[in-house]
Design a protein around this motif. Structure first.
Motif, PDB file in Angstrom:
ATOM      1  N   LEU A 116       0.831  -1.202   0.000  1.00  0.00           N
ATOM      2  CA  LEU A 116       0.000   0.000   0.000  1.00  0.00           C
ATOM      3  C   LEU A 116       0.872   1.261   0.000  1.00  0.00           C
ATOM      4  N   HIS A 117       2.118   1.104   0.385  1.00  0.00           N
ATOM      5  CA  HIS A 117       3.006   2.285   0.457  1.00  0.00           C
ATOM      6  C   HIS A 117       3.201   2.939  -0.904  1.00  0.00           C
ATOM      7  N   HIS A 118       2.975   2.194  -1.975  1.00  0.00           N
ATOM      8  CA  HIS A 118       3.142   2.852  -3.280  1.00  0.00           C
ATOM      9  C   HIS A 118       2.117   3.974  -3.443  1.00  0.00           C
ATOM     10  N   ALA A 119       0.878   3.700  -3.039  1.00  0.00           N
ATOM     11  CA  ALA A 119      -0.153   4.737  -3.148  1.00  0.00           C
ATOM     12  C   ALA A 119      -0.044   5.750  -2.011  1.00  0.00           C
ATOM     13  N   SER A 120       0.304   5.290  -0.828  1.00  0.00           N
ATOM     14  CA  SER A 120       0.176   6.110   0.384  1.00  0.00           C
ATOM     15  C   SER A 120       1.512   6.684   0.854  1.00  0.00           C
ATOM     16  N   VAL A 121       1.613   7.991   0.786  1.00  0.00           N
ATOM     17  CA  VAL A 121       2.816   8.663   1.301  1.00  0.00           C
ATOM     18  C   VAL A 121       2.942   8.402   2.812  1.00  0.00           C
ATOM     19  N   ALA A 122       1.810   8.350   3.507  1.00  0.00           N
ATOM     20  CA  ALA A 122       1.849   8.090   4.958  1.00  0.00           C
ATOM     21  C   ALA A 122       2.493   6.733   5.237  1.00  0.00           C
ATOM     22  N   ASN A 314       2.343   7.456  -4.884  1.00  0.00           N
ATOM     23  CA  ASN A 314       2.115   8.689  -4.111  1.00  0.00           C
ATOM     24  C   ASN A 314       0.792   9.368  -4.440  1.00  0.00           C
ATOM     25  N   ARG A 315      -0.235   8.582  -4.757  1.00  0.00           N
ATOM     26  CA  ARG A 315      -1.570   9.145  -5.040  1.00  0.00           C
ATOM     27  C   ARG A 315      -2.198   9.749  -3.809  1.00  0.00           C
ATOM     28  N   LEU A 316      -1.970   9.102  -2.660  1.00  0.00           N
ATOM     29  CA  LEU A 316      -2.619   9.518  -1.414  1.00  0.00           C
ATOM     30  C   LEU A 316      -1.585  10.340  -0.632  1.00  0.00           C
ATOM     31  N   ARG A 317      -1.802  11.659  -0.628  1.00  0.00           N
ATOM     32  CA  ARG A 317      -0.732  12.576  -0.208  1.00  0.00           C
ATOM     33  C   ARG A 317      -0.953  13.209   1.160  1.00  0.00           C
ATOM     34  N   ARG A 318      -1.839  12.622   1.962  1.00  0.00           N
ATOM     35  CA  ARG A 318      -2.147  13.230   3.270  1.00  0.00           C
ATOM     36  C   ARG A 318      -0.922  13.572   4.107  1.00  0.00           C
ATOM     37  N   ALA A 319       0.071  12.680   4.066  1.00  0.00           N
ATOM     38  CA  ALA A 319       1.220  12.869   4.986  1.00  0.00           C
ATOM     39  C   ALA A 319       2.376  13.579   4.302  1.00  0.00           C
ATOM     40  N   GLU A 320       2.113  14.183   3.145  1.00  0.00           N
ATOM     41  CA  GLU A 320       3.216  14.720   2.355  1.00  0.00           C
ATOM     42  C   GLU A 320       4.052  15.747   3.118  1.00  0.00           C
ATOM     43  N   ASN A 321       3.383  16.594   3.892  1.00  0.00           N
ATOM     44  CA  ASN A 321       4.141  17.643   4.583  1.00  0.00           C
ATOM     45  C   ASN A 321       4.372  17.313   6.060  1.00  0.00           C
ATOM     46  N   GLY A 322       4.116  16.083   6.428  1.00  0.00           N
ATOM     47  CA  GLY A 322       4.208  15.724   7.856  1.00  0.00           C
ATOM     48  C   GLY A 322       5.565  15.219   8.251  1.00  0.00           C
TER      49      GLY A 322
END
Ligand SMILES: O=C(O)CCC(=O)C(=O)O
Length: 322
Positions: A116-122, A314-322
């Motif tokens: 899932l890490h491919h889609a999820s930056v978190a 990196n489609r799901l970018r919620r954690a991009e700036n975290g």
């Protein structure tokens, strides 16, 4: 007797009893780090525990906000599964894109997301969290590359096993894994089970060596029985890990572990597993070894983009700036 040099202020390293050689190797490594006293003490304690027991726990290492971002990503993928290509694996589905799956089988089938890490930056930021990368870097005295991830929503109930048989890093000794609690884990929810000190048991022969691969004739049940028998003969005790949200369990390539029985099927057991190696041996993404991977770096750790599904990265970018 041997001649004593005039400047000799230490035991001669080449003449140590074997057991002290290992101790000094750790002491020398720790002493050489540019870190403060508290970090030095923590690192020494963790490396000795790793050597003896094959695991360490990093308590509350992952920030709750980062975990919540991953949980929100999971919810989004499940709520809009027709739009997502992340793979799932369960009793019902074998590595299929979630968009092709029926939501009625998302629970109760030991489902997990694969990578899932491919889609999820978190997810990526959890896999390559600074505390994890830092420790694994010490273990291998090398750069760290994450290989694959598994996201569990409920207990896996997986048989006792050792990961080197399944996860091919190019060098089975340069392999380890992290298990992150995405929520407080209830003992009735099928917690992770493990056997401290089991990482040096005699290895199982699958009929064609230590890896489970095509041509292997032995079964996973026989693998589990082999591990169980050797643990009993060695007097090693099986424990369970009931962590708090954000705790991390790191284990050695050959530490025996699995999922304990789920005693209450209404309970979730949200957890996130990552496997790691070094870029010298794990040089290409396992999904397509013919292509040179796009490499992303997080906290100094490496992750290869999925060469088979670049649009999902990196489609799901919620954690991009975290
Ligand atoms: O979390 C679990 O129940 C088991 C996970 C596991 O064995 C693995 O990922 O290798």
């Amino acid at each position: 007797m041997f001649a004593r040099g005039p400047q000799q202020l230490d035991f001669r390293r080449k003449r140590l009893p074997w057991v002290d050689e290992l101790r000094y190797a750790i002491e020398d490594h720790v002493r050489a780090q540019p870190i403060d006293v508290a970090e030095r003490a923590r690192l020494r304690q963790r490396l000795f525990q790793w050597m003896g027991l094959g695991y360490v726990v990093l308590e509350r290492a992952i920030e709750p906000a980062l975990i919540d971002a991953l949980l929100a990503d999971i919810d989004e993928v499940m709520a809009n599964h027709r739009d997502h290509s992340s793979l799932i694996l369960s009793d019902k589905y074998d590595h299929v894109p979630i968009r092709t799956a029926d939501p009625q089988f998302f629970f109760g089938q030991r489902m997990r997301f694969v990578d899932l890490h491919h889609a999820s930056v978190a997810a990526k930021r959890i896999s390559l969290h600074a505390q994890i990368v830092d420790f694994v870097r010490h273990l291998f005295a090398n750069d760290v590359v994450m290989m694959q991830s598994l996201t569990f929503l409920e207990g896996s109930q997986q048989l006792l096993h050792q990961d080197h048989a399944y996860v091919f890093s190019g060098n089975p000794a340069h392999l380890c894994a992290s298990w992150v609690a995405l929520e407080d884990i209830d003992p009735r929810a099928g917690p992770l089970t493990y056997v401290p000190g089991s990482h040096a048991l005699p290895m199982f022969d699958w009929g064609n060596g230590i890896f489970r691969q095509s041509g292997s004739t032995a079964t996973e049940q026989q693998f589990a029985e082999h591990i169980d028998r050797h643990c009993r003969e060695a007097g090693l005790e099986r424990l369970t890990f009931c962590p708090k949200k954000g705790d991390v369990f790191l284990w050695h390539a050959a530490l025996a572990h699995g999922g304990s029985p789920v005693l209450d099927r209404s309970l979730t057991r949200k957890s996130y597993v990552t496997h790691y190696s070094v870029p010298q041996t794990y040089t290409r993404h396992y999904r397509d070894k013919t292509r040179k991977p796009v490499v992303e770096r997080i906290n100094g750790g490496l992750v290869y983009h999925d060469p088979t599904d670049p649009k999902n990265e990196n489609r799901l970018r919620r954690a991009e700036n975290g």
